[in-house]
Design a protein around this motif. Sequence first.
Motif, PDB file in Angstrom:
ATOM      1  N   GLY A 374      19.381  -2.549   2.790  1.00  0.00           N
ATOM      2  CA  GLY A 374      19.716  -1.175   2.407  1.00  0.00           C
ATOM      3  C   GLY A 374      21.224  -1.059   2.305  1.00  0.00           C
ATOM      4  O   GLY A 374      21.941  -2.048   2.424  1.00  0.00           O
ATOM      5  N   GLN A 397      20.345   5.126   8.162  1.00  0.00           N
ATOM      6  CA  GLN A 397      19.079   4.613   8.668  1.00  0.00           C
ATOM      7  C   GLN A 397      19.314   3.391   9.550  1.00  0.00           C
ATOM      8  O   GLN A 397      20.346   2.731   9.468  1.00  0.00           O
ATOM      9  CB  GLN A 397      18.171   4.189   7.503  1.00  0.00           C
ATOM     10  CG  GLN A 397      17.580   5.360   6.739  1.00  0.00           C
ATOM     11  CD  GLN A 397      16.714   4.897   5.588  1.00  0.00           C
ATOM     12  OE1 GLN A 397      17.069   3.950   4.879  1.00  0.00           O
ATOM     13  NE2 GLN A 397      15.586   5.559   5.407  1.00  0.00           N
ATOM     14  N   ALA A 399      17.361  -0.147   9.970  1.00  0.00           N
ATOM     15  CA  ALA A 399      16.315  -0.997   9.394  1.00  0.00           C
ATOM     16  C   ALA A 399      15.833  -1.970  10.467  1.00  0.00           C
ATOM     17  O   ALA A 399      16.630  -2.679  11.077  1.00  0.00           O
ATOM     18  CB  ALA A 399      16.859  -1.766   8.202  1.00  0.00           C
ATOM     19  N   LYS A 421      12.114   1.732   8.366  1.00  0.00           N
ATOM     20  CA  LYS A 421      13.453   2.321   8.280  1.00  0.00           C
ATOM     21  C   LYS A 421      13.387   3.694   8.933  1.00  0.00           C
ATOM     22  O   LYS A 421      12.609   4.546   8.513  1.00  0.00           O
ATOM     23  CB  LYS A 421      13.907   2.421   6.825  1.00  0.00           C
ATOM     24  CG  LYS A 421      14.265   1.066   6.240  1.00  0.00           C
ATOM     25  CD  LYS A 421      14.893   1.195   4.879  1.00  0.00           C
ATOM     26  CE  LYS A 421      15.249  -0.186   4.340  1.00  0.00           C
ATOM     27  NZ  LYS A 421      15.896  -0.082   3.013  1.00  0.00           N
TER      28      LYS A 421
END
Length: 634
Positions: A374, A397, A399, A421
Amino acid sequence: MMNELNDDDLQTVIEEVEVEKTSRRKFLTSTALVGAGAAAVPMSAAMFASTAQAQSAQGCEASVHPGDLDEYYGFWSGGHSGEVRIMGIPSMRELMRIPVFNTDSATGWGLTNESKRIKGDSAHLLAGDSHHPHMSMTDGHYDGKYVFINDKANSRVARIRCDVMKTDKMITVPNVQAIHGLRVQKVPFTKYVICNGEFEIPMNNDGKSSLEDVSTYRSLFNVIDAESLEVAFQVMVDGNLDNTDADYDGKYFASTCYNSEMGMNLGEMISAERDHVVVFNLARCEAALKAGQYKTFNGNQVPVLDGRKGSDLTRYIPVPKSPHGLNTSPDGEYFVANGKLSPTVSIIAIAKLDALFDDKIAPRDAVVAEPELGLGPLHTAFDGKGYAYTTLFLDSQIAKWNVAEAIQHYNGENVNYMRQKLDVHYQPGHNHTSQGETRDADGKWLVSLCKFSKDRFLPVGPLRPENDQLIDISGDVMKLVHDGPTYAEPHDCMMVHRSKMKPKKVWTRDDPIFAETVAMAEKDGVNLTADNKVIRKGNKVTVYMTSVAPTFGLNEFQVNLGDEVTMVVTNLDMVEDVTHGFCMTNHGVQMEIGPRATASITFVADKPGVQWYYCNWFCHALHMEMRGRMLVKA
Ligand code: CUK
Ligand code: CUA
């Protein structure tokens, strides 16, 4: 127990997370609802208790009831506040603050003679920027002895003694500017603290060698003796250095490097597609040091080894792109470099580094996976069960991904290494798992240090707190359980099980922190635990004074206007938790004197007349009466 999730499960996880988000929003608009979503909102004590019940029904242990003790000590950096904070985990209660690079009014840190001696050549500096607190280890386990911390702002490293939770040593690292990443040697024990010089400067930075010729600028990797806190040696590198970590074999250190371009402005710094991880070979560095293969710079004696490209001491592994965090997996298998400007992290197999240093493989062959996670991966933490947790700054976020499967995927197998996530709030920098940087990674808690809190708390003006979030990672799915507003700016933290810590309850009289003050008293023929005496030498006056709640040993003493006065105060109380203070009103003089401790502070008596001093740590029902007069004759 469900360990592997297939795609359908993953979809369910994502949906669950969405449901959580929705119920949180509902909660925000309807305060009466203390339901499932409450786990993700700022909690009052009552809410904490009610969700705690709900959670313990699901087997989650996030609650710590009043009077109950936390399971972990957390050590949080205080960023540009310059301090270190001790947190209780999982309650996220702030237990104590340890002033380090800042000046502290309550304890007198930076004002007392003892703290000035510890600060040494930087005693005059009143500010700092602490980033990376890390505890000393033995064989890859926290040993409860020291926490080390860097000061990016003034190129310093300090040590906190964990038996008293006070800073006891500090060094300004020579030849570098901005000490950034800092970690400790994990195995066989923390002989060395390792840290990175971030900003590149001319090696002899005396203003006489070229200021303009950027090709002469260097940054240095620093290896500091953990006991003496002296620099053992430095290693000159190409590019600048960012974060660092050590292996579990006692052989290698690794640092990320951004700006391999040696650019002097943003555009230049981010132009290359790849920067690198520099790996340092400890045995070869020590051998080169022994063989005298070093130079010195700037008139100091610190040995500087040459670890630039082509050197035997280092290897440069190209990775994308301006990598930031560098984290060793607790199984000792991998260094993980976090891509920052690349959506990937690069996994380096530590087992391949011997071959790399023997030139049997190319640098890129040490990279065994580059999973795409990401946007904005900054730091990765581990649970000891094969999973990694990477902060995604831009995506806000965390992950969760499987390390082994990321490697399989890199080898062309059709596996989905991504597990979940989780939204965090917002823009996380570091994260850290309970004991996750040691062999004792236990997979219970993950802390996400979010740089922005935005809408999570009552607005407090243009300057908002950051948000440290506690995430339960004991199950298959990460669960956000607590928001914790923090003041500028915890960059990094670590969590150590309370069984490893043995803090003292009162000071011992032979403590090295005030040993020099005790020695001074002995020279003056003063017994600190019995005598109250005023000793004059010219216009220098030393006032030795005891304190027992609720009185000082002296109700008054007399000095002349303009005298330099040193107060030496000894706390005779043996009772736990009875700390006294000494404050001279109108003189900017304040300090803490812990039970059985001695502390001293020096000032000029520059105001004539009656000057009251008082105890400013609440110690007794008659604490207000614990005061006396300095009579200043004009
Ligand atoms: S650094 Cu601040 S978020 Cu100094 Cu460890 Cu990465
Ligand atoms: Cu002593 Cu307050």
